[in-house]
Design a protein around this motif. Structure first.
Motif, short mmCIF file in Angstrom:
data_model
loop_
_atom_site.label_atom_id
_atom_site.label_comp_id
_atom_site.label_asym_id
_atom_site.label_seq_id
_atom_site.Cartn_x
_atom_site.Cartn_y
_atom_site.Cartn_z
N TYR A 29 10.11 -1.54 -8.87
CA TYR A 29 10.69 -1.69 -7.53
C TYR A 29 9.78 -2.56 -6.68
CZ TYR A 29 12.39 -0.65 -2.84
OH TYR A 29 12.86 -0.77 -1.56
N CYS A 30 10.37 -3.60 -6.08
CA CYS A 30 9.63 -4.54 -5.23
C CYS A 30 10.31 -4.59 -3.86
CB CYS A 30 9.61 -5.94 -5.83
SG CYS A 30 9.04 -6.02 -7.53
N ARG A 31 9.51 -4.78 -2.83
CA ARG A 31 10.08 -4.86 -1.48
C ARG A 31 9.22 -5.73 -0.58
NH1 ARG A 31 9.01 -2.65 3.24
NH2 ARG A 31 7.42 -1.26 2.38
N VAL A 32 9.90 -6.52 0.25
CA VAL A 32 9.25 -7.21 1.36
C VAL A 32 10.02 -6.85 2.62
CG1 VAL A 32 8.31 -9.11 0.00
CG2 VAL A 32 10.60 -9.32 0.98
N VAL A 69 14.88 -6.44 0.64
CA VAL A 69 14.30 -7.15 1.79
C VAL A 69 14.63 -6.29 2.99
CG1 VAL A 69 14.27 -9.27 3.14
CG2 VAL A 69 14.66 -9.38 0.66
N ALA A 70 13.74 -5.37 3.31
CA ALA A 70 14.01 -4.39 4.36
C ALA A 70 12.74 -3.63 4.70
CB ALA A 70 15.09 -3.41 3.90
N SER A 100 2.41 -0.81 -4.73
CA SER A 100 1.61 0.17 -3.99
C SER A 100 2.52 1.25 -3.46
CB SER A 100 0.85 -0.50 -2.84
OG SER A 100 1.76 -0.95 -1.85
N LEU A 101 1.93 2.35 -3.03
CA LEU A 101 2.72 3.44 -2.47
C LEU A 101 3.49 2.99 -1.24
CD1 LEU A 101 0.11 6.36 -2.75
CD2 LEU A 101 2.13 5.98 -4.19
N SER A 102 2.87 2.12 -0.43
CA SER A 102 3.52 1.67 0.80
C SER A 102 4.73 0.80 0.50
CB SER A 102 2.54 0.91 1.69
OG SER A 102 2.08 -0.26 1.04
N ARG A 103 4.75 0.13 -0.65
CA ARG A 103 5.93 -0.66 -1.02
C ARG A 103 7.11 0.25 -1.36
NH1 ARG A 103 6.31 -4.84 1.33
NH2 ARG A 103 5.00 -3.56 2.65
N PHE A 104 6.81 1.43 -1.89
CA PHE A 104 7.88 2.37 -2.22
C PHE A 104 8.46 3.01 -0.98
CE2 PHE A 104 9.43 6.51 -3.97
CZ PHE A 104 10.38 5.98 -4.83
N GLY A 105 7.59 3.32 -0.01
CA GLY A 105 8.06 3.89 1.24
C GLY A 105 6.91 4.12 2.19
#
Length: 307
Positions: A29-32, A69-70, A100-105
């Motif tokens: 899971y990736c997020r920006v 992207v959120a 990282s944990l922060s990328r997950f939530g």
């Protein structure tokens, strides 16, 4: 209380994990947070990174790389996050790999609750930065790690804010939008006039001074086939109203009109004196003369006071 940290790089997992558990189905899971060119490029790199790590491990099978992207503070707008949780319920993979944990939530309580639900299904979260496997760490230790990650995010947010404020004090503009009606950005990121759009802006200001309210201006624009900056045929009265109060049209930039009090929520508030504002005159070429702009503001104030 000591915290046990488990390294989760592919070669180490291969050595430490019993043979019967090495054949794992891995999702990533990736997020920006925003759809800027830089962050979208970062997202692409993240996805490629996980694709490479997972496929190069002979004991792992890549199920899917999910992305969003959120903001990481809530589920809203995170379709990839919601999809990965739905697939977890179907037990379509054994682990979720994240940067990282922060990328997950970024909401600690929400993230911990989700990780507990995943653990109840015997699905673990692998974090590359913190180097942990959530199936091998207790809730108390995980809570501390999340608290540390949240504190680091807050520190990073404050550092970013400091840099932004410093650039504002130096008179360096920070414009989030690529363009708005009448202007676009050049290669250096400076506002430059779009002549045909500038004529529409002047017409809107002129119509208002002639006694037309925003609803009449909306009707005029639509009846004359004049489209919005995004190409829409229908105009919003709130958009027209904001245009009539936008100081950028007279070549002035007023910085920090809004601010974000809480980095976790990411919600912006109107600056009503809580923070300093910075005004840059002659920041770019004006479309509306100062006298015309001020006449419009005077008329708007008079209209509001008479309601």
């Amino acid at each position: 209380m000591s915290i046990q940290i488990y390294t989760i790089y592919p070669d180490i997992i291969k050595k430490e994990t019993p043979l019967e558990l090495q054949k794992l189905r891995i999702a990533a899971y990736c997020r920006v947070s925003k759809a800027t060119p830089e962050l979208l490029h970062s997202l692409e790199i993240q996805m490629l990174h996980f694709n490479t790590i997972i496929t190069e491990n002979p004991n792992w099978t890549l199920y899917k790389v999910y992305s969003d992207v959120a903001s990481g503070t809530r589920k809203t707008g995170r379709s990839g996050y919601c999809e990965i949780l739905r697939d977890a319920k179907q037990h379509r993979f054994d682990y979720i790999f994240v940067k990282s944990l922060s990328r997950f939530g970024r909401d600690t309580l929400e993230a911990l609750s989700t990780i507990r639900r995943l653990k109840s299904m015997n699905i673990g979260l692998l974090s590359e930065v913190e180097k942990i496997d959530t199936l091998k760490i207790d809730d108390a230790s995980l809570s501390i790690l999340f608290a540390v990650a949240q504190e680091e995010s807050a520190t990073k947010s404050e550092n970013i804010k400091f840099g932004i404020h410093q650039r504002m004090r130096e008179g360096k503009a920070l414009l989030n939008h690529t363009r708005f009606l009448g202007y676009t950005k050049d290669a250096e990121g400076q506002l430059v006039i779009v002549p045909e759009e500038a004529e529409i802006v002047r017409k809107i200001f002129s119509l208002y001074l002639e006694g037309n309210g925003v609803r009449k201006i909306k009707r005029y624009l639509e009846e004359h086939g004049i489209r919005t900056v995004t190409g829409k045929a229908e105009w919003s009265t709130s958009t027209i109203d904001r245009m009539l109060s936008n100081e950028k049209y007279m070549g002035i930039l007023l910085l920090q009109k809004t601010y974000t009090p809480d980095f976790l929520t990411g919600k912006q508030k109107k600056n009503r004196g809580e923070l300093s504002m910075y005004m840059i005159e002659d920041a770019h070429k004006a479309i509306i003369e100062k006298e015309v702009f001020e006449a419009v503001q005077k008329k708007k104030r008079w209209s509001t006071s008479c309601k």
